[in-house]
Design a protein around this motif. Sequence first.
Motif, PDB file in Angstrom:
ATOM      1  N   ILE A 131       0.830  -1.193   0.000  1.00  0.00           N
ATOM      2  CA  ILE A 131       0.000   0.000   0.000  1.00  0.00           C
ATOM      3  C   ILE A 131       0.871   1.251   0.000  1.00  0.00           C
ATOM      4  N   SER A 132       0.290   2.360  -0.435  1.00  0.00           N
ATOM      5  CA  SER A 132       1.010   3.626  -0.416  1.00  0.00           C
ATOM      6  C   SER A 132       0.020   4.768  -0.398  1.00  0.00           C
ATOM      7  N   THR A 133       0.488   5.933   0.034  1.00  0.00           N
ATOM      8  CA  THR A 133      -0.359   7.125   0.043  1.00  0.00           C
ATOM      9  C   THR A 133       0.518   8.363  -0.084  1.00  0.00           C
ATOM     10  N   THR A 134      -0.012   9.381  -0.733  1.00  0.00           N
ATOM     11  CA  THR A 134       0.661  10.683  -0.808  1.00  0.00           C
ATOM     12  C   THR A 134      -0.130  11.729  -0.018  1.00  0.00           C
ATOM     13  N   THR A 135      -1.137  11.284   0.700  1.00  0.00           N
ATOM     14  CA  THR A 135      -1.940  12.177   1.525  1.00  0.00           C
ATOM     15  C   THR A 135      -1.194  12.513   2.819  1.00  0.00           C
TER      16      THR A 135
ATOM     17  N   PHE B  19       8.202  -7.558   6.649  1.00  0.00           N
ATOM     18  CA  PHE B  19       7.563  -6.245   6.564  1.00  0.00           C
ATOM     19  C   PHE B  19       8.580  -5.179   6.187  1.00  0.00           C
ATOM     20  N   TYR B  20       8.127  -4.217   5.408  1.00  0.00           N
ATOM     21  CA  TYR B  20       8.949  -3.058   5.050  1.00  0.00           C
ATOM     22  C   TYR B  20       8.042  -1.832   5.007  1.00  0.00           C
ATOM     23  N   GLY B  21       8.500  -0.743   5.609  1.00  0.00           N
ATOM     24  CA  GLY B  21       7.724   0.490   5.600  1.00  0.00           C
ATOM     25  C   GLY B  21       8.618   1.703   5.439  1.00  0.00           C
ATOM     26  N   SER B  22       8.072   2.764   4.877  1.00  0.00           N
ATOM     27  CA  SER B  22       8.823   4.004   4.746  1.00  0.00           C
ATOM     28  C   SER B  22       7.860   5.183   4.788  1.00  0.00           C
TER      29      SER B  22
ATOM     30  N   SER C 299       3.845   7.832   2.296  1.00  0.00           N
ATOM     31  CA  SER C 299       4.080   6.642   3.113  1.00  0.00           C
ATOM     32  C   SER C 299       3.793   5.374   2.311  1.00  0.00           C
ATOM     33  N   SER C 300       4.561   4.332   2.546  1.00  0.00           N
ATOM     34  CA  SER C 300       4.302   3.036   1.922  1.00  0.00           C
ATOM     35  C   SER C 300       4.619   1.923   2.908  1.00  0.00           C
TER      36      SER C 300
END
Length: 308
Positions: free
Chosen positions: A164-168, A216-219, A299-300
């Motif tokens: 998943i990802s968001t630019t909000t 898991f990977y997040g940024s 965020s992703s």
Amino acid sequence: MKKMFFLPLMALLNSSLIYSQSGNIGINTSDPGSKLTVNGSFAATYKTTGASGPVDANDYYIAYTGNSNGTLTLPAAVSGSGNFIGRTYHFKNTGTATLSIAASGTELIDNQSGAGVASVSVPPGYYAFFISKGTVTDTTWELILLSSSSSLPAAASTYAFSTISTTTRQSLPATASGPFINAEINYPQGTVINTGNVMNTANGRFTAATSGYYMFYGSTQFDNGALAGAPNFAWAILYLVKNFSTTPNNVLVQSYQSNPGILVGTNVSCITYLNAGETVSMASAAAVTSGTTYQVVVSSFYGYKIAN
């Protein structure tokens, strides 16, 4: 007279293709090197079905064509006379729903996970190969192979996957003193892939559908550029947290940034064991030089099961 001559002639022609040597049998070869050597093609039963049902002694290869989930049940083990140790079955899911291959009754299947399972799921496009172990209790069947007919794994695999990802921009309360987690990062723009609906975009939690090891990977990007006065970060931390709803301090891994200005990007990753129903989410905490709020953006987060 014609019949009496014809039948012995056919028997003679047929027998000339079958040979025996040193306890070995050869078909179309006079020098069989194994117990059974076939110098030519081999054929066995090919069967298609679109419904659940039993697998019997006359089956060999079964193609499942169903458009709804179905179960094919392997034969019950036999003790003593009639034991079919070494019998093999091949299954291909050519339908659009999940096929389950189940052992009979309380019998189990050895899928190399360390403990027997009652059934093995075969997603659409996948092939499964089983062999009888000859045992009559516990693991009576062994899964030899489970693979996709495609060169790439199907998205709807038995192992949950989500990205998943968001630019909000998400506004979060800044920490007045001492680093601690205030909130999880969420993803209002939704998912790119969400096999088995394991990801809740509203709260950002990945839920383990089954027990096992997960990656898991997040940024995210800590960015106060859109806030009034554009305050600097005194520090910023990104976390991966297990079971946030019950134990928000259960941190799996963290990335700490000291005095990064108004903008900094960071990432976190880990491998962890989850019981079915446990969650992992990405969370953050930050202190600012003025005001009570900070923001994250771009965020992703992805997670997937890698092993039982």
